[in-house]
Every structure is written in C-alpha cells, then in structure tokens.
Design a protein around this motif. Structure first.
Motif, PDB file in Angstrom:
ATOM      1  N   ARG A 287       0.810  -1.218   0.000  1.00  0.00           N
ATOM      2  CA  ARG A 287       0.000   0.000   0.000  1.00  0.00           C
ATOM      3  C   ARG A 287       0.844   1.269   0.000  1.00  0.00           C
ATOM      4  NH1 ARG A 287      -5.571   0.202  -0.737  1.00  0.00           N
ATOM      5  NH2 ARG A 287      -6.331  -1.868  -0.296  1.00  0.00           N
ATOM      6  N   ARG A 288       1.966   1.233   0.689  1.00  0.00           N
ATOM      7  CA  ARG A 288       2.808   2.432   0.798  1.00  0.00           C
ATOM      8  C   ARG A 288       3.854   2.511  -0.293  1.00  0.00           C
ATOM      9  NH1 ARG A 288       3.352   3.239   7.271  1.00  0.00           N
ATOM     10  NH2 ARG A 288       1.128   3.542   7.592  1.00  0.00           N
ATOM     11  N   GLY A 289       4.007   1.483  -1.101  1.00  0.00           N
ATOM     12  CA  GLY A 289       4.903   1.547  -2.242  1.00  0.00           C
ATOM     13  C   GLY A 289       6.370   1.324  -1.935  1.00  0.00           C
ATOM     14  N   TYR A 290       6.678   0.626  -0.828  1.00  0.00           N
ATOM     15  CA  TYR A 290       8.072   0.408  -0.476  1.00  0.00           C
ATOM     16  C   TYR A 290       8.791  -0.492  -1.484  1.00  0.00           C
ATOM     17  CZ  TYR A 290       7.033   2.438   4.057  1.00  0.00           C
ATOM     18  OH  TYR A 290       6.664   3.290   5.056  1.00  0.00           O
ATOM     19  N   GLY A 291       8.084  -1.381  -2.143  1.00  0.00           N
ATOM     20  CA  GLY A 291       8.714  -2.286  -3.090  1.00  0.00           C
ATOM     21  C   GLY A 291       8.788  -1.744  -4.506  1.00  0.00           C
ATOM     22  N   ASP A 292       8.259  -0.559  -4.760  1.00  0.00           N
ATOM     23  CA  ASP A 292       8.252  -0.015  -6.111  1.00  0.00           C
ATOM     24  C   ASP A 292       9.647   0.286  -6.627  1.00  0.00           C
ATOM     25  OD1 ASP A 292       5.547  -0.211  -6.072  1.00  0.00           O
ATOM     26  OD2 ASP A 292       5.189   1.922  -5.688  1.00  0.00           O
ATOM     27  N   ALA A 293      10.537   0.716  -5.773  1.00  0.00           N
ATOM     28  CA  ALA A 293      11.888   1.062  -6.212  1.00  0.00           C
ATOM     29  C   ALA A 293      12.679  -0.173  -6.619  1.00  0.00           C
ATOM     30  CB  ALA A 293      12.627   1.793  -5.098  1.00  0.00           C
ATOM     31  N   ALA A 294      12.286  -1.349  -6.144  1.00  0.00           N
ATOM     32  CA  ALA A 294      13.013  -2.569  -6.457  1.00  0.00           C
ATOM     33  C   ALA A 294      12.517  -3.237  -7.734  1.00  0.00           C
ATOM     34  CB  ALA A 294      12.894  -3.547  -5.294  1.00  0.00           C
ATOM     35  N   ASP A 295      11.495  -2.683  -8.368  1.00  0.00           N
ATOM     36  CA  ASP A 295      10.937  -3.276  -9.583  1.00  0.00           C
ATOM     37  C   ASP A 295      11.566  -2.624 -10.803  1.00  0.00           C
ATOM     38  OD1 ASP A 295       9.446  -4.533 -11.469  1.00  0.00           O
ATOM     39  OD2 ASP A 295       7.509  -3.799 -10.787  1.00  0.00           O
ATOM     40  N   PRO A 296      12.495  -3.313 -11.496  1.00  0.00           N
ATOM     41  CA  PRO A 296      13.183  -2.684 -12.620  1.00  0.00           C
ATOM     42  C   PRO A 296      12.310  -2.541 -13.866  1.00  0.00           C
ATOM     43  CG  PRO A 296      13.883  -4.946 -12.413  1.00  0.00           C
ATOM     44  CD  PRO A 296      12.976  -4.658 -11.236  1.00  0.00           C
TER      45      PRO A 296
END
Length: 93
Positions: free
Chosen positions: A77-86
């Motif tokens: 929900r908070r988008g913490y994993g978005d930066a790890a998605d290439p």
C-alpha cells in the motif's frame, strides 16, 4: 446462468486441467492411504506437555503468518517495493 467459457478451451488448457485433476486424485489417495496407515498407532496418548507444545506452536505459527501478511499488505500500500521493480516505469510527480 453464467457461461463459464468451457467451450473456448484450447488443447493445452484441457491437458493442463486434466494433469491438475490427476495430481489432485493422487494427493487424495495418498492422504487416505496415510490416514489408514496411522490407525494402528492411534492408541498413543499425548500428555499435557505435548498439548501445550502443540497449542503454542500453532499459535505462534499463525501469529507469524498473519504478521508477515500484514507487513506485505502495508508495504504494498505504501509503495516500499516499487523502487526494487526494474520493469516498472518511473512516475514523475
């Protein structure tokens, strides 16, 4: 009644469904066989310490599972994993 779209299945999908049903039948047979095999040892009693260990183990397993699912939900929900998605395109704000 809703059309389930079973007429639109290709050969590969039919083979996949058949393979999954065969695996389900094998698993059900194995569970039944194991259940019957343990009938000879059903007279083994579990003492008070065994029940306490079973209860605590079940409780903490559920607690850890629910906690990890909650962490995964809030992280998503908070988008913490978005930066790890290439493969995701970067959005400019």
């Amino acid at each position: 009644m809703r059309n389930l779209g079973l007429g639109n299945l290709g050969l590969g999908q039919v083979i996949l469904i058949a393979a999954l049903l065969v695996m389900l039948a094998i698993a059900a047979f194995g569970i039944g066989w194991a259940w019957d095999a343990t009938n000879g040892v059903s007279d083994v009693a579990m003492d008070e310490n065994g029940w306490i260990a079973l209860g605590l183990g079940s409780f903490f397993s559920l607690l850890i599972g629910c906690g990890l699912m909650a962490l995964m939900f809030f992280s998503s929900r908070r988008g913490y994993g978005d930066a790890a998605d290439p493969f995701r395109k970067k959005e400019r704000k």
